[in-house]
Write a protein that holds these residues in place. Structure first.
Motif, short mmCIF file in Angstrom:
data_model
loop_
_atom_site.label_atom_id
_atom_site.label_comp_id
_atom_site.label_asym_id
_atom_site.label_seq_id
_atom_site.Cartn_x
_atom_site.Cartn_y
_atom_site.Cartn_z
N UNK A 134 -1.16 8.13 5.67
CA UNK A 134 -1.86 7.68 6.88
C UNK A 134 -2.68 6.43 6.58
N UNK A 135 -3.42 6.50 5.49
CA UNK A 135 -4.23 5.35 5.10
C UNK A 135 -3.34 4.17 4.77
N UNK B 23 -2.69 -1.32 -3.37
CA UNK B 23 -3.59 -0.16 -3.37
C UNK B 23 -2.77 1.12 -3.40
N UNK C 66 0.86 -1.18 0.00
CA UNK C 66 0.00 0.00 0.00
C UNK C 66 0.89 1.23 0.00
N UNK D 219 -5.15 6.79 -0.35
CA UNK D 219 -5.49 8.22 -0.42
C UNK D 219 -4.52 9.08 0.37
N UNK D 220 -3.69 8.46 1.18
CA UNK D 220 -2.68 9.21 1.94
C UNK D 220 -1.73 8.21 2.56
#
Ligand SMILES: Cc1ncc(C[n+]2csc(CCOP(=O)(O)OP(=O)(O)O)c2C)c(N)n1
Lengths: 247, 358
Positions: B58-59, B52, B25, B55-56
């Motif tokens: 963090x994600x 993936x 990710x 989106x950031x």
């Protein structure tokens, strides 16, 4: 003698620590009943983040992992991608899902992650002592809106479920409440449908549950139920917000 | 397997896949995009694997947390500003004793900084980085081949010690191309890690958590983490040394700076200066013992870093007064040449009155 009521298997034999009249315990029970009835106890992985329900793993007798504040949807994504056979649900407060975790939630929904969000809207930050949440109603008093929430200063109650309905990857979104026996039964139906949506591999599902917080609302439990039905539902109307499951 | 020409970023990607990495990710940030793109190309369609573009950061790190909880080998990568965002998640990984591999192809800072090569994330990497009392293993490769090898080792270490492992590179390492050889084939199926959460099938339900209302419980968790850290220090500390045996001045440098230092040392040797190199490969655990042992032979040290002086503190701590430590650093993404470092080395050498071989 016929047994008509018992502890669901998916709840441990532990008394809830929640405040009197809190909606979390009802929501827990409803979810546990659905897990039992759908025979999912050995497939479910639940994700409680910080919030009043951070200790949910002391109650649910299913695999659970704590997430950081707001990151439930991302953690759920990681689990589901690594192990798609699991039935993964997050159990998030309004601060968690609709403030700090907005980005994670919207993007997991947009990817159509096969996960289920149980979204507890109690219009405040419960765990930290009753501060304003994104869902706090206008003129509602909280510890950080001591003069009542003002649209000009604090903006409007955020309808994240309606926002999520616009996102293509979401397939089922319903808003319910745990404010009366009838509404509790509807909540149970919605949770079952949300899990079924995931089992059927259709996409992202979410059940928003309006839930009383008598202590922080400074109301008696019954008053809190009535406040949900009279005030909260004006801003957050109950019912199916999106259903493209075709079921 | 034949040697192939790969960029550092791609070599990590290939190394990860061959180590059995099943999930990646990431979020775009220069200078590590080739790694994310490599995984999109080579991992995303692989059976049982998942990629993936999050989106950031963090994600991304929280997806890593989820996949690790579910028991698979998982990696994320970023560069300095993105690594800062990941720190909360790394702290949670450490707290839950979850393995993960996190690549930092670091760049200049503070702030958005520059995309050029620096080593200014040494402190952040070796002190835990996020909140709380914890460490992560930090590996500092200095060539593309070593990137490939250490990527494999990173996954093994993460699983063995249930700990997040950081691979600390820089934009130069990530983007340069060198021949590289891979020593492992992609494993068929790795066993699912014990304690993974996969639903309470045929066993009691389990939970993974960090929060506790009891300080004594958390104290015990901290103690147990640090007992494991002691073990890692004992077993996994790695340091390359070259030309140290007869050296009068020892340069200490890591990663790409060590590579530059090697060029400078070659030049110094050909001028009769007895200079050697210590190159920590694990930045945490830091090779304190090796540094201390070297001080039994010479007490003259020069630390060279591409920052304002971070590892130099660990060298001084290791020596505990037993050596005289000089420092030369270039921050900001300026990449010194071997000749520049040679000038610094020889100045240091003459000023300290060390002996010249004629
Ligand atoms: C990064 C981070 N910021 C802040 C907190 C503190 N915190 C814990 S729970 C919470 C919000 C709780 O509100 P909500 O999500 O609405 O759940 P509730 O407690 O009302 O059920 C906050 C701000 C935290 N744990 N982590």
């Amino acid at each position: 003698m016929k047994q008509v009521y018992r502890r669901p298997h998916s709840l441990k034999k532990a008394p809830f620590h929640y405040c009197p009249g809190c909606g979390h315990s009802i929501a827990h029970r409803v979810i546990a009943e659905v897990i039992d009835e759908m025979n999912l106890q050995d497939k479910v992985i639940g994700i409680p983040p910080p919030g009043c329900s951070v200790f949910a793993y002391h109650y649910f007798d299913v695999d659970m992992v704590e997430s950081a504040h707001g990151r439930g949807a991302a953690v759920a994504t990681g689990i589901k991608r690594a192990f798609p056979q699991a039935i993964v649900f997050t159990y998030q407060g309004d601060g968690d899902l609709a403030a700090i975790g907005t980005a994670e939630t919207i993007h997991a929904a947009n990817r159509g992650e096969r996960i289920t969000a149980i979204f507890i809207n109690n219009a405040v930050y419960g765990m930290t002592g009753g501060q304003m949440a994104p869902t706090t109603l206008l003129s509602q008093k909280t510890t950080t809106t001591p003069y009542g929430r003002s649209a000009q200063l604090e903006g409007y109650p955020l309808k994240i479920s309606e926002m999520l309905a616009l996102v293509k990857g979401t397939v089922y979104i319903e808003r319910t409440a745990v404010s009366s026996p009838a509404n509790i039964m509807k909540t149970k139906k919605a949770v079952r449908k949300a899990f079924q949506t995931q089992i059927d591999d259709l996409g992202f599902s979410l059940v928003e549950i309006l839930s009383p917080c008598p202590v922080n609302w400074k109301m008696a439990p019954l008053e809190a139920w009535q406040w949900i039905e009279k005030e909260m539902t004006k801003e957050f109307p109950l019912g199916v917000i999106k259903d493209v499951t075709g079921k | 397997m034949p040697r192939i020409l790969l960029s550092g970023n791609s070599a990590i990607g290939e190394g990860a896949i061959r180590a059995g990495c099943q999930c990646y990710f990431g979020y775009p940030i220069t200078p590590q995009n080739e790694l994310t793109e490599y995984m999109a190309t080579h991992l995303s369609r692989r059976k049982g694997c998942s990629f993936i573009q999050a989106e950031s950061e963090l994600s991304a790190i929280n997806m890593v947390y989820g996949a690790s909880v579910a028991g698979v080998r998982v990696m994320t990568s970023s560069s300095s500003p993105g690594i800062s965002l990941k720190q909360e998640g790394i702290s949670y990984l450490a707290a839950c004793q979850l393995p993960a591999v996190i690549v930092n192809m670091s760049r200049g800072g503070p702030g958005l900084g520059s995309i050029s090569a620096t080593q200014s994330d040494y402190f952040q990497s070796t002190r835990g980085g996020g909140h709380g009392d914890y460490r992560t293993i930090v590996l500092a490769p200095s060539s593309v081949q070593e990137l490939a090898d250490l990527t494999h080792r990173a996954f093994d270490l993460a699983d063995r010690y249930l700990i997040p492992v950081i691979i600390l590179g820089d934009s130069m390492l990530g983007q340069m191309m060198e021949p590289v050889e891979f020593h492992h084939e992609v494993p068929r199926r790795l066993p699912v890690r014990d304690q993974a959460l996969r639903g309470a099938h045929g066993r009691a339900s389990r939970f993974v958590k960090t929060f506790t209302s009891k300080p004594t419980e958390l104290e015990e968790i901290n103690w147990s983490l640090f007992r494991r850290y002691r073990l890692i220090e004992k077993k996994e500390t790695t340091c390359e040394s070259s030309l140290v045996d007869d050296a009068e001045l020892v340069v200490v440098a890591f990663g790409i700076a060590a590579r530059i230092a090697k060029g400078a040392i070659r030049k110094a040797r050909s001028n009769g200066l007895k200079v050697g190199l210590l190159r920590p490969v694990t930045l945490w655990p830091f090779p304190s013992e090796q540094v201390k042992k070297t001080a039994a032979r010479t007490k003259h040290f020069l630390v060279f870093e591409m920052n304002m002086g971070q590892m130099v503190e660990d060298v001084k701590l290791a020596l505990d007064g037993a050596g005289e430590v000089g420092f030369y650093g270039r921050p900001g993404g300026v990449i010194p040449t071997p000749s520049e470092v040679f000038r610094v080395v020889s100045r240091e050498y003459y000023q300290r009155g060390l002996s010249i071989e004629r």
